[in-house]
Design an enzyme around this catalytic site. Structure first.
Site, PDB file in Angstrom:
ATOM      1  N   ALA A  66     -11.806  36.805  38.990  1.00  0.00           N
ATOM      2  CA  ALA A  66     -12.148  37.854  39.801  1.00  0.00           C
ATOM      3  C   ALA A  66     -12.823  38.938  38.717  1.00  0.00           C
ATOM      4  O   ALA A  66     -13.047  38.869  37.311  1.00  0.00           O
ATOM      5  CB  ALA A  66     -11.126  38.586  40.317  1.00  0.00           C
ATOM      6  N   GLY A 112      -9.270  33.780  40.535  1.00  0.00           N
ATOM      7  CA  GLY A 112      -9.772  33.769  41.787  1.00  0.00           C
ATOM      8  C   GLY A 112     -10.787  32.709  42.030  1.00  0.00           C
ATOM      9  O   GLY A 112     -10.840  32.142  43.219  1.00  0.00           O
ATOM     10  N   GLU A 115      -8.545  29.717  42.806  1.00  0.00           N
ATOM     11  CA  GLU A 115      -8.060  30.054  44.128  1.00  0.00           C
ATOM     12  C   GLU A 115      -9.085  29.835  45.163  1.00  0.00           C
ATOM     13  O   GLU A 115      -8.518  29.323  46.199  1.00  0.00           O
ATOM     14  CB  GLU A 115      -7.271  31.288  44.177  1.00  0.00           C
ATOM     15  CG  GLU A 115      -6.280  31.638  43.283  1.00  0.00           C
ATOM     16  CD  GLU A 115      -5.649  33.169  43.094  1.00  0.00           C
ATOM     17  OE1 GLU A 115      -4.694  33.458  43.536  1.00  0.00           O
ATOM     18  OE2 GLU A 115      -6.673  33.910  42.772  1.00  0.00           O
ATOM     19  N   GLU A 135      -3.580  35.015  35.067  1.00  0.00           N
ATOM     20  CA  GLU A 135      -3.572  36.323  35.690  1.00  0.00           C
ATOM     21  C   GLU A 135      -1.996  36.844  34.940  1.00  0.00           C
ATOM     22  O   GLU A 135      -2.176  38.324  34.701  1.00  0.00           O
ATOM     23  CB  GLU A 135      -3.159  36.405  37.198  1.00  0.00           C
ATOM     24  CG  GLU A 135      -4.347  36.351  37.852  1.00  0.00           C
ATOM     25  CD  GLU A 135      -4.665  34.783  38.448  1.00  0.00           C
ATOM     26  OE1 GLU A 135      -5.426  34.644  39.166  1.00  0.00           O
ATOM     27  OE2 GLU A 135      -4.217  33.939  37.638  1.00  0.00           O
TER      28      GLU A 135
END
Length: 260
Positions: A66, A112, A115, A135
């Site tokens: 991200a 992300g 994900e 993360e």
């Protein structure tokens, strides 16, 4: 479809969505998530598209994570809202899309990015791909479904190890762990993705949509997967695709499905 951060190409019933932010290693920002939602929404309603491939531009990254600069100063309420919006617009949206989505992981798929790949219905990878959820090194946890989908794919213990160590898997390790289905040289990745998508595109769109719904129900604590299967199985019997498929089988010809 014209977008700033993604490219969409359609060819012979298959759409390829390419995240195109190479200078940012295709990192997901709010604008890109919004554009992906818009693209998937349009492709969902496009009867000429039977399967979708998602990949990243360049040779280094699928999606390297991200865009941290967008949320580094968020408080707890803003953080929760960020995750909820991401789930609604992209990650849950892709998982429950009625058209099959293949992730073609062509490099780093981190945070992300992994994900997003896990939201797709299955994954293939280039041999230079690396996957992880880093993360915790930022003082946060995966917030776009990583803590839920990774254990479903690789098991609780392996998922805990990946999340807690923030370690990365090589493509071959990811295949061994069941995170990806195939590993090929990068030059062959999109070719394999398209071959798989073409095999899917020959099948009944109605049956494919019901298969996605039913498999997902098996992982939904609020759903009964077996009852969903029974209802979906019965539903298929009332469709034109079922009549065409069975008639074509009996007539020893290839079926021509309409998705109705």
């Amino acid at each position: 479809m014209s977008f700033e951060n993604i490219l969409v190409e359609k060819n012979d019933r298959v759409a390829t969505v390419t995240i195109n932010r190479p200078t940012k290693l295709n990192a997901l920002n709010k604008a890109t998530i919004k554009e992906l939602n818009e693209a998937f929404t349009e492709l969902q309603s496009d009867d000429s598209v039977r399967a979708i491939i998602v990949t990243g531009s360049g040779e280094k990254a699928f999606v390297a994570g991200a865009d941290i600069s967008e949320f580094a100063d968020f408080d707890d309420e803003q953080g929760a809202a960020l995750a909820a919006t991401g789930h609604d617009l992209l990650f849950n949206f892709v998982e429950h899309l009625s058209k099959p989505v293949i992730a073609a992981v062509n490099g780093f798929a981190l945070g992300g990015g992994l994900e997003l790949a896990m939201s797709c219905h299955f994954r293939i990878a280039s041999d230079n791909a690396k996957m992880g959820l880093p993360e915790v090194t930022l003082g946060v946890i995966p917030g776009y479904g990583g803590t839920q989908r990774l254990p479903q794919l690789v098991g609780k213990g392996k998922a805990m190890e990946m999340i807690m160590t923030a370690g990365m898997l090589t493509a071959e390790e990811a295949k061994t762990w069941g995170l990806v289905n195939h590993v090929v040289p990068q030059a062959e990745l999109l070719g394999l993705a398209n071959d798989l998508a073409q095999k899917i595109a020959k099948n009944s769109p109605v049956a494919l949509a019901k298969a996605i719904e039913t498999v997902n129900a098996g992982f939904d604590k609020d759903a009964d997967g077996f009852m969903t299967e029974i209802r979906s199985f019965g539903y298929c019997f009332g469709t034109e695709d079922f009549k065409e498929g069975t008639t074509a089988f009996l007539e020893k010809r290839k079926p021509e499905f309409t998705g109705r």
